[in-house]
Design a protein around this motif. Structure first.
Motif, mmCIF file in Angstrom:
data_model
loop_
_atom_site.group_PDB
_atom_site.id
_atom_site.type_symbol
_atom_site.label_atom_id
_atom_site.label_comp_id
_atom_site.label_asym_id
_atom_site.label_seq_id
_atom_site.Cartn_x
_atom_site.Cartn_y
_atom_site.Cartn_z
ATOM 1 N N GLY A 1 0.042 24.912 -1.926
ATOM 2 C CA GLY A 1 -0.251 23.713 -1.163
ATOM 3 C C GLY A 1 0.393 23.693 0.210
ATOM 4 N N ASP A 2 1.336 24.627 0.456
ATOM 5 C CA ASP A 2 2.019 24.678 1.743
ATOM 6 C C ASP A 2 1.396 25.674 2.706
ATOM 7 N N LYS B 1 -4.799 22.762 2.042
ATOM 8 C CA LYS B 1 -5.464 21.501 1.716
ATOM 9 C C LYS B 1 -6.364 21.622 0.490
ATOM 10 N N LEU B 2 -6.820 22.864 0.190
ATOM 11 C CA LEU B 2 -7.652 23.070 -1.001
ATOM 12 C C LEU B 2 -6.849 22.880 -2.283
ATOM 13 N N PHE B 3 -5.543 22.980 -2.173
ATOM 14 C CA PHE B 3 -4.681 22.883 -3.345
ATOM 15 C C PHE B 3 -3.876 21.576 -3.326
ATOM 16 N N GLN B 4 -4.379 20.599 -2.568
ATOM 17 C CA GLN B 4 -3.706 19.300 -2.469
ATOM 18 C C GLN B 4 -4.637 18.176 -2.930
ATOM 19 N N GLY B 5 -4.030 17.114 -3.365
ATOM 20 C CA GLY B 5 -4.787 15.915 -3.705
ATOM 21 C C GLY B 5 -4.107 14.684 -3.128
ATOM 22 N N SER C 1 0.850 -1.187 0.000
ATOM 23 C CA SER C 1 0.000 0.000 0.000
ATOM 24 C C SER C 1 0.885 1.236 0.000
ATOM 25 N N ALA C 2 0.527 2.225 -0.828
ATOM 26 C CA ALA C 2 1.320 3.447 -0.931
ATOM 27 C C ALA C 2 0.391 4.650 -0.972
ATOM 28 N N LYS C 3 0.759 5.701 -0.237
ATOM 29 C CA LYS C 3 -0.007 6.948 -0.212
ATOM 30 C C LYS C 3 0.804 8.048 -0.882
ATOM 31 N N ASN C 4 0.136 8.786 -1.770
ATOM 32 C CA ASN C 4 0.785 9.881 -2.484
ATOM 33 C C ASN C 4 0.016 11.183 -2.244
ATOM 34 N N ILE C 5 0.738 12.263 -2.054
ATOM 35 C CA ILE C 5 0.139 13.587 -1.895
ATOM 36 C C ILE C 5 0.647 14.482 -3.024
ATOM 37 N N ARG C 6 -0.293 15.024 -3.779
ATOM 38 C CA ARG C 6 0.049 15.952 -4.850
ATOM 39 C C ARG C 6 -0.438 17.345 -4.461
ATOM 40 N N LYS C 7 0.365 18.355 -4.731
ATOM 41 C CA LYS C 7 -0.025 19.716 -4.355
ATOM 42 C C LYS C 7 0.568 20.726 -5.320
ATOM 43 N N ILE C 8 -0.086 21.897 -5.354
ATOM 44 C CA ILE C 8 0.414 23.006 -6.159
ATOM 45 C C ILE C 8 1.535 23.683 -5.385
ATOM 46 N N PRO C 9 2.680 23.901 -6.000
ATOM 47 C CA PRO C 9 3.798 24.527 -5.288
ATOM 48 C C PRO C 9 3.391 25.843 -4.636
ATOM 49 N N LEU C 10 3.897 26.066 -3.450
ATOM 50 C CA LEU C 10 3.658 27.246 -2.634
ATOM 51 C C LEU C 10 2.246 27.276 -2.071
#
Length: 384
Positions: free
Chosen positions: A353-354, A360-364, A342-351
């Protein structure tokens, strides 16, 4: 018992003679060259007498040899002469060499089915050469002792519980001597492996694991601790703990003598991936018996020691073992080794997403699960 004896430690052609007088070492010596020519063993023996200053007549030999074999034999409820006649007939069937066998036996703890004996087999012609060499120097070869008998004596000296089952393994001159027994000195099994953990650690681990499983199947007991003796023993604790199918309470301990030979950090190499061990045997009627042990090892995590000076891997081990019997050219299919990942990945828009909370609105987030099963196809073929 002789007050004076020359004890020859002959471990796979490596000779270390020790002269003992009334329980004290009077002289010892280690031969630099291996003993490969038994026809000239008398000259080697003469040199050993000279180097140790031995002045007696009795000689005993502690032996490890590639042609020294051990076999566990279940026997009927017989004693004395009837037991010896039964074992003599079994020796003719079990000896792994064509020549006549010199043999001895010792009782073991009973198996699930019957009383049992551990039979030691050695080519008589090789034993006779050693005896003749002693005669030429007017020495008397009192006894030849397998290294497993010496290792067995360690059982009574270890801090074991009364009914605890312990596996003792020792590096003995390029081989590994193994004994499984109890605190009272009684044993379940003794055997010799053809390699050592310093040369082929994975192979030794597989063979030791098979030995543990064999004792469980034949005697219905679980090994509670593993004790390692000899050079390189401390480095084997972590890989053996990972490779063995043992309970979490099982301890793997190197002897204090072995630990004093090591200083500083010890680096161990652990195989991660798929390992398949297959031991074939061919019977006289053409049937092939395969002892199959597949194992899948994967890295999970790393644990740092409290001292911060060392670390140990956490491994996920999937292993099975089976014995099958089939004809030449037939195929066996073996499965059942399943891996779940099992693997978890977090994708986010630079800056963006931080940013705290709003980020969190800019993360997946995505989670991937994977299931794998190892299926093995084996087709043995006898080469004429």
């Amino acid at each position: 018992m002789n007050d004076t004896v020359l004890s020859l430690s002959l471990l796979n052609e490596r000779l270390t003679p020790t002269a003992v007088h009334r329980g004290s070492v009077a002289g010892t010596w280690e031969r630099a060259e291996h003993v490969t020519d038994l026809a000239d063993f008398s000259s080697v023996l003469r040199e050993a007498v000279k180097q140790t200053g031995y002045a007696g007549a009795a000689v005993s030999v502690v032996l490890t040899h590639q042609r020294l074999a051990q076999q566990l034999v279940e026997s009927p409820s017989a004693k004395g002469r009837n037991l010896k006649l039964f074992l003599q007939s079994r020796v003719k069937q079990l000896k792994p060499f064509a020549s006549d066998a010199a043999w001895s036996y010792q009782p073991t703890l009973p198996t699930r089915n019957a009383q049992a004996m551990l039979v030691h087999l050695f080519p008589r012609e090789l034993l006779d050469q050693r005896v003749r060499s002693c005669d030429q120097l007017e020495l008397h070869c009192d006894r030849v002792i397998p290294a497993s008998a010496i290792l067995q004596r360690q059982l009574t000296t270890l801090p074991l519980e009364p009914n605890e089952v312990a596996l003792l393994a020792a590096e003995t001159g390029g081989a590994t001597t193994v004994v499984i027994g109890r605190k009272d000195g009684q044993i379940y099994l003794g055997r010799t492996l053809s390699s050592t953990w310093n040369v082929h650690p994975d192979r030794v681990n597989v063979d030791l694991n098979r030995t543990v499983l064999y004792v469980k199947q034949q005697f219905g007991v679980l090994v509670g601790s593993v004790w390692l003796f000899g050079a390189g023993a401390p480095a084997q604790i972590v890989p053996m703990k990972s490779a063995f199918r043992l309970t979490q309470q099982t301890q793997i301990i190197s002897s204090a003598a072995a630990q004093t030979q090591q200083s500083g950090d010890t680096v161990s190499i652990i195989t991660v991936g798929t390992v398949l061990a297959v031991t074939p045997q061919i019977s006289a009627d053409g049937w092939i018996t395969l002892d199959i042990t597949p194992a899948i090892t994967s890295f999970v995590d790393e644990v740092i020691a409290p001292s911060k000076n060392s670390s140990a891997p956490v491994l996920d081990i999937k292993q099975s073992s089976t014995i099958v019997r089939l004809r030449d050219g037939e195929t066996i299919v073996m499965g059942g080794l399943i891996q779940n990942t099992s693997a978890k990945n977090i994708r986010k828009i630079p800056l963006l997403g931080d940013i705290p909370l709003l980020g969190k609105l800019f993360q997946g987030r995505a989670q991937a699960k994977q299931k794998k099963e190892l299926v093995i196809f084996l087709t043995p073929t006898i080469v004429q």
